[in-house]
Design an enzyme around this catalytic site. Structure first.
Site, PDB file in Angstrom:
ATOM      1  N   ILE A 481       0.829  -1.195   0.000  1.00  0.00           N
ATOM      2  CA  ILE A 481       0.000   0.000   0.000  1.00  0.00           C
ATOM      3  C   ILE A 481       0.866   1.248   0.000  1.00  0.00           C
ATOM      4  CG2 ILE A 481      -1.652   1.259   1.460  1.00  0.00           C
ATOM      5  CD1 ILE A 481      -2.544  -1.741   2.308  1.00  0.00           C
ATOM      6  N   ASP A 482       1.982   1.215   0.719  1.00  0.00           N
ATOM      7  CA  ASP A 482       2.865   2.375   0.820  1.00  0.00           C
ATOM      8  C   ASP A 482       3.489   2.706  -0.536  1.00  0.00           C
ATOM      9  OD1 ASP A 482       3.823   4.397   2.420  1.00  0.00           O
ATOM     10  OD2 ASP A 482       5.403   3.209   3.350  1.00  0.00           O
ATOM     11  N   ASP A 483       4.059   1.698  -1.184  1.00  0.00           N
ATOM     12  CA  ASP A 483       4.645   1.935  -2.502  1.00  0.00           C
ATOM     13  C   ASP A 483       3.603   2.418  -3.499  1.00  0.00           C
ATOM     14  OD1 ASP A 483       7.646   0.971  -3.212  1.00  0.00           O
ATOM     15  OD2 ASP A 483       6.909  -0.058  -1.436  1.00  0.00           O
ATOM     16  N   HIS A 557       0.682   8.416   3.995  1.00  0.00           N
ATOM     17  CA  HIS A 557       1.007   8.440   2.570  1.00  0.00           C
ATOM     18  C   HIS A 557      -0.238   8.174   1.715  1.00  0.00           C
ATOM     19  CE1 HIS A 557       5.402   7.385   3.778  1.00  0.00           C
ATOM     20  NE2 HIS A 557       5.153   8.681   3.845  1.00  0.00           N
TER      21      HIS A 557
END
Length: 748
Positions: A481-483, A557
């Protein structure tokens, strides 16, 4: 040995052009060519249209998930020396196109002396590092257990060679401290398990136990409890050679793979990194292999006559006591486990492992699961010449970084997608024009890395359409999810010649991220609602985090990305904002799960809240600003030691680092503090500590794998984050907020 029919399901496949940058005169030029994403994800492109480089792979289906097709193999990671050779071929172009500050636009009026020049130097350096295919990747440094375990694997498989052994030993010796120990991060305290594993690796390399550096290490090990006090993973490695008794390790029954997802302690209750490790280790634990030991290790026991002194069980009424007794019951079960059931469980585990092998031969793009998967499959009958094994071993070679002095360092993971999106953001925020060839090439590469097949995440979200990005070159089973959020933010900064392609990929990524929201309104890294408290209680799980609960940095993010997509008012975004506001520490900071620590968490959350329309005057923003100002170092920078994960008194304390200084500055700038004294001092610190080549020194570890237990030094952090901060200081925030949140007026 030959491969069994139970597990031979598949055969696994095995710098840029630059032109003078166009830095804008100010924030007004920042959004040219950028449009908001469409509201719904378009259909996924057929795999055949994406590439013809795919090797064959098995389909697999997690419980309740349809069969899945593999995706094309991607060119990626040769040995570091090979990558450097390729990169050198294109560096001349980058040097020719951005040579002096005269090639870059003039800085805004009133710019502090030296800031523009520092940003220009960093921009040139970062452009120079881009791979011809469009990606960036810095070394990912962890600790010597990676190198020691690589040698132990080779010893176990009978493939250890002298050249590799001596190169690894050269690196391991170089990390030893004066007291004979090894730490797990720069400047950290001695660590018992790392010291034991490093010592054993040096014994494999031929270092005599009575050599001064070895006697210092063994004396310290004995004084701190010996092998018996080491973590479970260390003792498993030693058990493979008879240096520890398998009976004295926690039991991991392979029948775990049969537990459905709704039963506590099923494999999907574990975070994906733990799941990928535990499944192969159930096979290893069931078979308990022992290879001939090349030497004894009596010198590493506190008392060689009693290598495993008896320990009292914790009270039955405690979690520890309950799970200790459950482990004793599992040891009894082992003796009576139905043979057909156990055989079926191991065969199922073997298929589970093979089905998750990536096209480059690795598992999850990370080294530890790959190592244990290779061992487990070998024990199940896969010989070293089998395509699955051959591809797996070849993939492990790509984790090696060969240094100029001949030392060989093993990366636990590789971070090209993460590094590339962060580099693109840094260059864009430093003013590189949106259609610069380096950015377009980076966008092309990132678009090619989109994952459009289902993975383990679908166990908890079976109806969700795929669309996202992973951290590594090859990790299609576990996008994160972050990337995905950061890639979307990077793509939004780039003017690509095929905007429809960009919009389609962004729409799929946004939709997937929204679908991965957990019930509490926040986001974890790889899975939704991966919050069971039970896995961390198991006796086996004594090393690092094994679940993936939502975190402030990942949630921030995602919120930032959703705000830039015009979704700040979406109910799901508002739930994320509410969760972030509720998670603020009393001090004013936020906990950082994937970066160290409160400085990272705060540096992630404040820009996200600002992007979502939260006013700089909001009480949460003011508390964060006051906290950051209170922990600024006398030299003007910010730093935070890994010890803050164990001792809150370390929060915001540590030697100044360029990445942590940048995180603090990014938060303060988004909070409207550009003219404040703290920002002035922080910017001055970055300018004054920059090296002539445009980068910064950063020996300290500012990245986090598992809080406290596994720390990371991302070698590109020292460049991309300072450049981002300098760019935002020069040109302002990259986007005007696309939507406002009801709390923007400043209500608590």
């Amino acid at each position: 040995m030959t491969a069994t029919t139970d597990g031979s399901a598949e055969s696994a496949g095995a710098g840029s052009e630059s032109t003078p940058g166009a830095l804008p005169p100010g924030p007004a030029g920042r959004t040219a060519g950028l449009a908001a994403g469409p509201p719904a994800p378009p259909p996924v492109p057929p795999a055949a249209a994406r590439s013809s480089r795919a090797g064959p792979r098995a389909e697999y289906a997690p419980p309740g998930v349809p069969g899945l097709l593999g995706r094309p193999s991607r060119p990626g990671t040769g040995r570091a020396a090979d990558r450097d050779t390729i990169r050198e071929a294109v560096r001349g172009t980058a040097r020719e196109t951005v040579r002096t500050t005269a090639d870059l636009p003039r800085p805004p009026d009133g710019t502090r002396p030296g800031v523009y020049e520092a940003a220009a130097r960093a921009t040139r350096n970062l452009l120079d590092r881009q791979d011809p295919e469009g990606w960036w990747k810095g070394d990912l440094e962890t600790n010597v257990t990676m190198d020691a375990e690589d040698l132990l694997l080779r010893q176990f498989l009978g493939i250890r060679d002298e050249a590799t052994t001596q190169a690894a030993a050269l690196f391991i010796r170089g990390e030893q401290r004066e007291d004979g120990t090894w730490a797990t991060f720069h400047g950290g305290p001695p660590e018992l398990s790392a010291t034991i594993e490093a010592y054993v690796a040096l014994r494999l390399a031929g270092d005599a136990p009575d050599a001064p550096h070895m006697t210092r290490a063994s004396a310290w090990i004995r004084a701190h409890g010996g092998i018996a006090a080491a973590r479970v993973f260390t003792r498993i490695w030693l058990a493979l050679f008879g240096w520890w008794n398998w009976e004295h390790l926690p039991e991991l029954p392979p029948e775990l793979v049969f537990l459905p997802p709704w039963v506590p302690l099923n494999i999907y209750d574990f975070g994906c990194w733990a799941r990928q490790t535990i499944v192969p280790l159930t096979v290893v634990s069931a078979l308990r292999p022992v290879r001939p030991a090349p030497f004894a290790l009596d010198e590493l026991h506190a008392d060689a006559r009693t290598p495993n002194p008896a320990r009292r069980l914790a009270p039955l009424t405690s979690w520890d006591g309950a799970f200790q007794r459950m482990d004793k019951a599992l040891h009894v079960y082992r003796r009576f486990a139905p043979r057909r059931l156990r055989k079926a469980a191991m065969a199922t585990a073997g298929r589970w492992i093979v089905e998750r092998q990536e096209n480059d031969g690795c598992w999850g793009g990370i080294q530890p699961p790959a190592v244990y998967s290779v061992i487990a499959l070998h024990l199940l009958g896969y010989d070293l010449g089998h395509p699955v094994m051959r591809a797996g071993l070849e993939s492990l070679e790509r984790f090696a970084v060969w240094r100029a002095d001949g030392a060989r360092m093993i990366e636990a993971c590789q971070s090209p997608v993460w590094d590339t999106c962060l580099a693109a953001i840094a260059l864009a925020d430093a003013g590189l024009r949106p259609d610069h060839p380096a950015l377009v090439k980076a966008a092309d590469w990132m678009l090619g890395e989109e994952i459009v097949r289902t993975g383990d995440w679908a166990v908890r979200r079976p109806g969700l359409a795929p669309g996202g990005w992973a951290f590594e070159f090859h990790n299609d089973t576990y996008p994160d999810i972050d990337d995905t959020a950061e890639v979307v933010l990077a793509l939004r900064r780039i003017k690509h010649p095929d905007p429809a392609r960009v919009e389609a990929a962004i729409a799929r990524g946004v939709s997937w991220n929204l679908g991965m929201q957990s019930r509490n309104g926040a986001w974890g890294a790889f899975d939704a609602d991966n919050t069971s408290p039970l896995p961390n209680k198991l006796p086996f799980c004594d090393f690092g985090e094994v679940i993936d609960p939502p975190s402030a940095d990942v949630t921030a993010h995602v919120v930032e990305m959703l705000a830039f997509e015009g979704r700040a008012g979406d109910a799901r975004t508002r739930r994320g904002i509410a969760w972030l506001l509720a998670e603020q520490e009393a001090s004013g900071g936020w906990f950082g799960r994937w970066g160290t620590n409160y400085v990272y968490g705060t540096g992630s959350v404040v820009p996200a809240l600002a992007a979502a329309g939260i006013s700089p005057g909001h009480p949460a923003i003011r508390r964060a600003v006051r906290w950051l100002e209170s922990v600024q170092n006398e030299d003007g920078g910010w730093g935070e030691d890994q010890r803050s994960y164990k001792d809150p008194s370390w929060a915001g304390k540590g030697a100044s680092t360029p990445s942590q200084t940048a995180w603090a500055l990014m938060a303060l700038l988004s909070a409207g503090e550009r003219e404040g004294k703290a920002v002035e001092r922080g910017i001055a610190h970055l300018v004054e500590t920059q090296k002539e080549d445009g980068t910064w020194d950063e020996p300290y570890f500012t990245g986090t794998g598992f809080p406290w237990d596994f720390s990371i030094n991302y070698h590109l952090y020292r460049l991309v984050f300072p450049l981002t901060a300098l760019g935002r200081y020069l040109y302002g925030e990259p986007f005007a907020p696309a939507g406002a949140h009801p709390a923007a007026a400043g209500e608590a």
